[in-house]
Design an enzyme around this catalytic site. Structure first.
Site, mmCIF file in Angstrom:
data_model
loop_
_atom_site.group_PDB
_atom_site.id
_atom_site.type_symbol
_atom_site.label_atom_id
_atom_site.label_comp_id
_atom_site.label_asym_id
_atom_site.label_seq_id
_atom_site.Cartn_x
_atom_site.Cartn_y
_atom_site.Cartn_z
ATOM 1 N N LYS A 11 37.282 -47.543 -138.395
ATOM 2 C CA LYS A 11 35.820 -47.949 -138.792
ATOM 3 C C LYS A 11 35.355 -47.271 -139.930
ATOM 4 O O LYS A 11 36.187 -46.455 -140.624
ATOM 5 C CB LYS A 11 34.935 -48.246 -137.625
ATOM 6 C CG LYS A 11 35.621 -49.115 -136.424
ATOM 7 C CD LYS A 11 34.769 -49.532 -135.224
ATOM 8 C CE LYS A 11 35.476 -50.484 -134.260
ATOM 9 N NZ LYS A 11 34.452 -50.963 -133.445
ATOM 10 N N HIS A 91 37.089 -58.871 -138.337
ATOM 11 C CA HIS A 91 36.635 -58.164 -137.070
ATOM 12 C C HIS A 91 35.322 -58.758 -136.963
ATOM 13 O O HIS A 91 34.239 -58.943 -137.877
ATOM 14 C CB HIS A 91 36.822 -56.756 -137.516
ATOM 15 C CG HIS A 91 36.331 -55.733 -136.263
ATOM 16 N ND1 HIS A 91 34.996 -55.611 -135.939
ATOM 17 C CD2 HIS A 91 36.921 -55.091 -135.532
ATOM 18 C CE1 HIS A 91 35.001 -54.635 -134.838
ATOM 19 N NE2 HIS A 91 36.330 -54.363 -134.617
ATOM 20 N N GLU A 93 32.488 -57.082 -136.533
ATOM 21 C CA GLU A 93 31.773 -56.325 -137.215
ATOM 22 C C GLU A 93 31.458 -56.829 -138.531
ATOM 23 O O GLU A 93 30.296 -56.707 -139.142
ATOM 24 C CB GLU A 93 32.008 -54.896 -136.993
ATOM 25 C CG GLU A 93 31.580 -54.123 -135.606
ATOM 26 C CD GLU A 93 32.609 -53.133 -135.541
ATOM 27 O OE1 GLU A 93 33.010 -52.659 -136.336
ATOM 28 O OE2 GLU A 93 32.563 -52.644 -134.237
ATOM 29 N N SER A 203 37.052 -51.509 -125.992
ATOM 30 C CA SER A 203 36.922 -50.492 -125.112
ATOM 31 C C SER A 203 38.221 -50.084 -124.297
ATOM 32 O O SER A 203 38.312 -49.800 -123.080
ATOM 33 C CB SER A 203 35.991 -50.666 -123.890
ATOM 34 O OG SER A 203 34.506 -50.739 -124.613
HETATM 35 P P1 PGA Z 1 36.435 -50.004 -129.195
HETATM 36 O O1 PGA Z 1 36.510 -50.610 -130.663
HETATM 37 O O2 PGA Z 1 37.950 -49.669 -128.905
HETATM 38 O O3 PGA Z 1 35.587 -48.635 -129.589
HETATM 39 O O4 PGA Z 1 35.633 -50.710 -128.281
HETATM 40 C C1 PGA Z 1 37.505 -51.821 -130.719
HETATM 41 C C2 PGA Z 1 37.461 -52.519 -132.022
HETATM 42 O O5 PGA Z 1 36.376 -52.686 -132.514
HETATM 43 O O6 PGA Z 1 38.649 -52.766 -132.533
#
Ligand code: PGA
Length: 243
Positions: A11, A91, A93, A203
């Protein structure tokens, strides 16, 4: 057979001083039997590719056009030119923060493939959608529109509510979703749909990786926070190799 893939999504984290983590992951990766991909922020891609060894490098997004007047955007061809071979697309986001639709994700995936990148296409439901019993319908609808004509892709199932929260769906929920994705990939692509890797994301940590990788039709993980440090990402890669 789908490849076993551990992909890290940094990210908007990391600066040049973080390249030492990529180097540490690359050095250890030689002895771990899985495909490992790291997707650092765009300014680090070229340097990361120079140290990556057996590790593949990916971008976190690309534009759907080949080139042109798109201030602030990055093309698939530019990612390839800097040493990337994969790109994360769709993604949550980006879907949420920038209104990226399934059709835009498909257009980006087509352009990525034309430029020689393998797209990692992300899908996932929100907490409300899961609570309302709509998770399967939502994710399968995203899949049917977001994927390109060519089966040279990777799918990442990432429930939005599990990203960065420490929450993980139950084994039964992941199993149900990945089985349904496999069936739909087979329906779309025929026999080559069986070879597409389906990653779980949200996670994933060293402590839960083994349980997640034991689930049929889970062929690896897309890892955010736990990919930033070699000490967290390497045990996840090892669990995958041993699964
Ligand atoms: P995370 O993010 O492992 O921090 O939950 C996963 C992702 O957004 O690809």
């Amino acid at each position: 057979m789908p490849q076993k893939i551990a992909a890290g999504n940094w990210k908007m984290n990391g600066t040049r001083s973080s390249l030492s983590e990529i180097q540490a992951i690359a050095e250890a990766a030689q002895d771990i039997d899985c495909t490992a991909i790291l997707c650092p922020p765009a300014p680090l891609i070229h340097s990361a590719a120079g140290l990556a060894g057996p590790l593949a490098i990916g971008g976190q997004n690309c534009h759907h056009a080949k080139s042109g007047a798109f201030t602030g955007d990055i093309s698939a061809e530019q990612l390839v030119d800097c040493g990337a071979s994969y790109v994360i697309l769709g993604h949550s986001e980006r879907r949420e923060g920038y209104g990226e639709s399934d059709t835009l994700v498909r257009d980006k995936a087509q352009e990525a493939l034309r430029s020689g990148l393998t797209p990692i296409i992300c899908l996932g439901e929100s907490r409300d959608q899961r609570t309302a019993g709509q998770a399967l319908d939502i994710v399968l609808a995203q899949l049917s529109v977001s994927v390109p004509d060519d089966a040279q892709i990777i799918i990442a199932y990432e429930p939005v509510w599990a990203i960065g929260t420490g929450l993980v769906p139950s084994v039964a929920e992941i199993t149900e979703m990945h089985d349904a994705l496999r069936a739909q990939l087979h329906a779309i692509y025929g026999a080559s749909g069986q070879d597409i890797s389906i990653l779980y994301g949200g996670s994933v940590k060293p402590s839960n990786a083994q349980e997640i990788f034991a689930i049929p039709n889970v062929n690896g993980a897309l890892v955010g926070g736990a990919s930033l440090k070699a000490e967290d990402f390497l045990p996840i890669m090892r669990s995958l190799a041993e699964s």
